[in-house]
Scaffold this motif. Sequence first.
Motif: not given
Lengths: 273, 529
Positions: B129-137, B225-229, B232-241
């Motif tokens: 939560x500390x990293x912002x709403x988008x990262x939490x989501x 973790x990727x999103x916080x850094x 966002x692409x890394x976060x997206x493909x990990x979620x997709x995976x």
Amino acid sequence: MTPSQGPRSTPPSVRRYADQVTTVPALALRGLTKRFGATLAVDGIDLDIPAGSFYGVVGPNGAGKTTTLSMATGLLEPDAGTVAVLGTDLWAAPEAAKPLLGVLPDGLHTFDRLTGAELISYAGRLRGLDRDTVRARRDDLLAALDLEQAGQVLVMDYSAGMTKKVGLACALVHAPRVLVLDEPFEAVDPVSAGAIRRILAAFVDSGGTVVMSSHVMALVERLCDHVAVVGAGRVLAAGTLGDVRGGGDLEERFVELVGDVRDQRDLTWLRQS
Amino acid sequence: MVATVVAIRLATMRHLLRRDWWRAVVLALGVLWALAMLPSLLIARSALAGQDADLRADAMVALVAILTLGWVTVPLVISGLDDSLDAARFRSLGVSARAIMPGLLVAGLLTLPALFVAAALAMLGSAWAGEGGAVLAVALVGLGLVLASMVLGARVSAAWAARLLSSRRAKLATAAAMTAGLAAIAPLAWVLFSEGLTEVVVEDIALVLERLADTPLGAGAAAPGAAAAGDWLGAAWRLALQAGWMLALLAVWQQNVARSLVAPVGRGGGARRHHDRVLDPVRSVGAPRDPAAAAVHARLARAWTSDPRYLASLAGVLLLPVTFFALVMPVFDLDRRWAYLVPLMLAATIGWGRHNDVAFDSSALWLDIVSGRLGGAVMRGRLAAVAGWALPLVIVACLGTLAWTGRWHDAPGLVGAAIGVLGVSLGVAAVSAVLLPYRAPAPGASPFGAEVGAVGAGLAAQLVSSIAAMSLVPFVVLPFVLALTVATAWGWVACLAGVVAGVGAYAGGLRLAGALYDRRSGRLLAAIA
């Protein structure tokens, strides 16, 4: 008891149960009671099954037939009451009473990773018969019940009717004095049913006793000389076939005793036109 | 349809709870335990929140990977845990797999373990939560996908394993699975033994976690973790995976459900057996001679080589000893003598595994009961069929361990202790199997399933039999421990004591179990079928 001989194939002659009836009944049930939670499945059943009789037990679904037969064969401990097999208390002296009984339950699994032949041998060896006797009787039974081809196939590949037949063979292999059969003809084809009828009639003819439950009234009327109608865990009527049906036909008497379906509703939506 | 299936699940649950009060007690204890874990979870959450994003992501990846492995393997090893709705029960209703799948999935999520893991993951995920709403989501979506993958993975692994074991190549499949399991652990064990734990933790674990974060085992947990850094692409493909993996599992599961809706219950494929192995059994050492006991022995010998339920327990006995040898020993850098625990664990696992042996007969047990007063013979045949393969296996394990330690002078003590543990645990199991039987998977059913609601009774019996065996085993093992720590001469005492205690407990347990079997014969069938 005639070791290693197949059941006789002579057609049933006149039933001689009347002059064979001894003072000791083949099965004597006294005050048998069984409760499952809130349901009273069997409510103090008293029943004498004369030695040498072919006894039919009929009753509606859920009447307590299977529960009663389970208690009469050692499979289910009664809450109260006694069972005597030819005068021997089954629950007090099972080692003396169980050898007198041959049992075929309904709706239970079998050891289905054995072949049909192995299952019959298994039943024979459990009864303490020696190898040669078991071998001879196993082959007789497989032939008499038309299972010779299926003898080498695992029971798990059997049809329902074949499983019934091999179960009957297991009940017969030690030449018991009393046979207790729960729905022995269910799912059995007419040819095999004929063979079973002949075997059972010859067994009774030679002095054995058969107790059989069935839903098919015509079958009971054809085979049995005695009948008991069971309903709601009680014996509603029992005696010779003639006494129970009282001049009418057994099915009418049965419906009269247990009561017809109360709400005979017309399923209009099921009509095709 | 979802509502219907879930309603069926909840209604069966409610009826069972109403019928057997103790199930409610077990459920309540489970809920209490889950609630008692809350404080620890809160502490873990605040600890995670206090870390920097990299570490937090690594910790979550490690946790999720371990949980996933647990979900997939535990139901295979401890039978009777999987009491989910059996899709085969819908067979007669003529519904398609597609129609009942969503319902089955939701019902699968509505179990205590799934709900607990869901709550725990949501709580730990909120540390982002500390990293912002988008990262939490991203974190919550990722962990949601992870949870679904766990539940689906458990279904798929149980279904596949059951299918494999009921196939005609079941024996081969069991051997292959055992070999594959050993092969999977071997490289890890080799690295641990050769490099030591410290090296592995410092160098390899970080690398392993990094790799896991790119696989379905950790992608969902690594995405925030990727999103916080800012990746966002890394976060997206990990979620997709993770989502793709979940969908793949769903498809495989659906295919399994579809199959179980039409496939008949396990069949023998019409195989013919020309020899009557009951009448003329294959000669084997230790087979009983009494006709009834010999017949039961022959029947169980067949079960141990062809029944999926028995093959599954056979494959499971190696897991604990192998894990100990290959993972625990190197990780804690234990002295080689600790390897002696391997054959002892093997013996205890085999014995304990038979604590519900009688229930595996299901209602086919009627034939044994109507055939006379045969409790003694039945139990003798059953135990002999287990001992016939267990004793050689344990002895081989002893010899293997001795070869590894090179301390052959420990042989008498080790063999004695192993025989003692095997005898004691088999004896206890025999008594438990008659005294505390609970419903086991029926013949032809999945070996990994429990009858709906049998889990509670199973846990009680498992607990009682383990306590009984645990309290007896130390007496058998003590002289052997003295042989290792005080004086070698104790080895011969251990040998004698182990053999005497093992044979004594085996024979005593058998006698007691036989007598109990006769006394309870009128209740056994109702208890297990």
